[in-house]
Design a protein around this motif. Sequence first.
Motif, PDB file in Angstrom:
ATOM      1  N   PRO A  32      16.684   7.218 -53.109  1.00  0.00           N
ATOM      2  CA  PRO A  32      15.328   7.273 -52.547  1.00  0.00           C
ATOM      3  C   PRO A  32      14.242   6.693 -53.424  1.00  0.00           C
ATOM      4  CG  PRO A  32      15.925   9.410 -53.434  1.00  0.00           C
ATOM      5  CD  PRO A  32      17.149   8.529 -53.585  1.00  0.00           C
ATOM      6  N   GLY A  33      14.523   6.443 -54.708  1.00  0.00           N
ATOM      7  CA  GLY A  33      13.460   6.015 -55.601  1.00  0.00           C
ATOM      8  C   GLY A  33      12.599   7.199 -56.017  1.00  0.00           C
ATOM      9  N   LEU A  34      11.527   6.901 -56.749  1.00  0.00           N
ATOM     10  CA  LEU A  34      10.666   7.958 -57.269  1.00  0.00           C
ATOM     11  C   LEU A  34       9.949   8.700 -56.152  1.00  0.00           C
ATOM     12  CD1 LEU A  34       9.312   9.399 -59.681  1.00  0.00           C
ATOM     13  CD2 LEU A  34       7.563   7.597 -59.631  1.00  0.00           C
ATOM     14  N   PHE A  35       9.316   7.964 -55.254  1.00  0.00           N
ATOM     15  CA  PHE A  35       8.545   8.585 -54.165  1.00  0.00           C
ATOM     16  C   PHE A  35       8.341   7.526 -53.092  1.00  0.00           C
ATOM     17  CE2 PHE A  35       4.637  10.235 -52.112  1.00  0.00           C
ATOM     18  CZ  PHE A  35       5.039  11.547 -51.883  1.00  0.00           C
TER      19      PHE A  35
ATOM     20  N   VAL B 218       6.599   2.255 -51.356  1.00  0.00           N
ATOM     21  CA  VAL B 218       7.492   2.444 -52.501  1.00  0.00           C
ATOM     22  C   VAL B 218       6.635   2.624 -53.749  1.00  0.00           C
ATOM     23  CG1 VAL B 218       9.217   1.296 -53.937  1.00  0.00           C
ATOM     24  CG2 VAL B 218       9.330   1.090 -51.443  1.00  0.00           C
ATOM     25  N   THR B 219       6.915   3.650 -54.543  1.00  0.00           N
ATOM     26  CA  THR B 219       6.087   3.960 -55.703  1.00  0.00           C
ATOM     27  C   THR B 219       6.856   3.783 -57.009  1.00  0.00           C
ATOM     28  OG1 THR B 219       4.865   5.576 -54.382  1.00  0.00           O
ATOM     29  CG2 THR B 219       4.601   5.696 -56.771  1.00  0.00           C
ATOM     30  N   LEU B 220       6.461   2.812 -57.803  1.00  0.00           N
ATOM     31  CA  LEU B 220       6.957   2.549 -59.164  1.00  0.00           C
ATOM     32  C   LEU B 220       8.465   2.313 -59.234  1.00  0.00           C
ATOM     33  CD1 LEU B 220       4.774   4.974 -61.348  1.00  0.00           C
ATOM     34  CD2 LEU B 220       4.701   2.481 -61.294  1.00  0.00           C
TER      35      LEU B 220
ATOM     36  N   ALA C 187       9.077  12.989 -48.476  1.00  0.00           N
ATOM     37  CA  ALA C 187       9.536  11.707 -48.998  1.00  0.00           C
ATOM     38  C   ALA C 187      10.995  11.499 -48.619  1.00  0.00           C
ATOM     39  CB  ALA C 187       9.373  11.685 -50.520  1.00  0.00           C
ATOM     40  N   LEU C 188      11.432  10.242 -48.618  1.00  0.00           N
ATOM     41  CA  LEU C 188      12.809   9.941 -48.253  1.00  0.00           C
ATOM     42  C   LEU C 188      13.797  10.528 -49.260  1.00  0.00           C
ATOM     43  CD1 LEU C 188      12.652   6.234 -47.031  1.00  0.00           C
ATOM     44  CD2 LEU C 188      12.319   8.353 -45.737  1.00  0.00           C
ATOM     45  N   ARG C 189      14.994  10.870 -48.750  1.00  0.00           N
ATOM     46  CA  ARG C 189      16.075  11.400 -49.574  1.00  0.00           C
ATOM     47  C   ARG C 189      17.322  10.538 -49.391  1.00  0.00           C
ATOM     48  NH1 ARG C 189      15.659  17.614 -47.391  1.00  0.00           N
ATOM     49  NH2 ARG C 189      13.646  18.179 -48.351  1.00  0.00           N
ATOM     50  N   ALA C 190      18.203  10.622 -50.365  1.00  0.00           N
ATOM     51  CA  ALA C 190      19.485   9.935 -50.238  1.00  0.00           C
ATOM     52  C   ALA C 190      20.206  10.438 -48.999  1.00  0.00           C
ATOM     53  CB  ALA C 190      20.336  10.173 -51.479  1.00  0.00           C
TER      54      ALA C 190
END
Length: 584
Positions: free
Chosen positions: A265-268, A313-315, A401-404
């Motif tokens: 999912p990335g950071l956030f 997408v954040t960072l 936020a998105l999750r795996a």
Amino acid sequence: MSSVGIRDSGFGIRDAGDSAILLELEPVIDPAVNARAIVIATAVRDRRLDGVRDVIPTYRSVAVHFDPLTCDIDFLRDTMREAAAKARVSASGVLVEVPVAYGGVNGPDLDDVAAFARLSAATVIDRHCGPEYRVFMLGFLPGFAYMGIVDESIAAPRKATPRTRIPAGSIGIAGRQTGVYPRSSPGGWQLIGRTSLQVFDPSREPASLFQAGDRVKFVPIGNHSPVARTHEVRTAAKSTSNSASHKGLRHREGTSGRWLTVIRPGLFTTIQDSGRWGYQDRGVPVSGPMDRQALRLAHAVVGNPLDAAALEVTLLGPELRFDQPALIAVTGADLEAAVDGKPVALETPHRVPSGGILRFGARRSGTRAYVALDGGIDVPSVLGSRSTHVISALGGIEGRALRAGDRVPVGTSNHLLREPLRFAPRVTGTSTAPQEPGTAHGARLRAMRGPQDYYFEESAFDWLTRTRFTISPQSDRMGYRVIAGSERTRPPSAITNPGNRGSGAMISDAAFTGGIQIPPSGEPILLMVDRQTTGGYPQIGTVITADLGLAGQLAPGDWIEFAWCTRVEAIAALKEQEEASGAR
């Protein structure tokens, strides 16, 4: 218009940046003043002026949010003046009965309030249930109603240390205010009871149980008594007179059969569209993208409507698998996007095959990238928007936020391929080009004075513009806490002890995206898109619309400088930006 505003007939009109204005009445918490604010708000809302997005009454003011490029600001001011001049106190609102189980696990602070009041718990309950309370305004959380006025004898102050979690339905006291927590959240009010009524439900019409001007009567029930369904049915259906714009919209997701699978999912990473307008008077934040221009550009590149939903997408970016072919565009921050190991150029259409995987690498510039897919993200629309507001659990996928493992629905492809559009030039001093590791990122943000600039001496404005601030780690989509960079630039007394014309502490009022709040610490807070709709700190200035995207591309550790500008300059900057992007 200058920040001094317009003063006549007991009201004033002040700028809140270039996309909002605030009509202020007497600085008191008084039912008659509040009733006048509600009448003015209703009159302005009923005019349905072009470009007006939201009209919000507060304790003693009316905030109007608008599109600065389509709304006639002079006509809007005239409309507000006319409404204020004609406003008469209206009849009281609808009576809402709220059954409450007091004390015990439902009201863990009841005994503390009794000790504060030097009364028995039973007497506290009697005095809390005795009056009918007025709903002065909604804010803090969607559906949270600020009610008063609590009997002075039981007006216990907020807790010194707020709780990290308060159960939904909790009834609290904070001084002479009382209210019902709509959902589980942090909070510092004294909890004396709890109701099982659902205070806010986005699938219901109206979504909020309360609206400004309503009367509320708390009815004690036994701790083990069931809550009568008649209360819920009566209150949920109580108003067909509510504004027709408040539709509890929750559409079913599309059936295109296209999906995006989240591997990491990335950071956030959240789903965002143009935002949730029309519900701020119920305490519902607008949310939407931190960089509006970047999101619009991404949609323009792949041929989507500009109000479609995409990924923010954040960072630290996610890893995404496209289960069907897609046309995508990545805009905003350069986070080294690549599909199947091949770099994806920013602001350029890119075809991804079925099974293709999008990954991100290091931050080269900016903070938030936008990923648009042809057809848009097709999650259900909640209160007219797909935008995710995590604190309220609204929009996106389950309001989070998105999750795996998430499978994100994608709309039907329109197979339209456009040449990429381009941003307007960024403000000088903002880093958009690739940078070497360790090089500082930052932005110089233009702001208009107000709406509460009259709280501050001139030295406060000088300090704000000659100081370079650093964004602290206590920053997110709600707002950035910023810290002065050296002892030499520590806040003056004009910031930490603002003059307030002898009126005491500021009454909670409307909050604005881009608002520069000054809390007692003197460390400014720059309000961002997930901000609460109301706040208790004066806003010395408001960042202009054209520069909000620059702010949205910043992260903790980045620097900010402020520069004052006029409305004329703000509108010119926005027009230049829109014309250069071609996305309007």
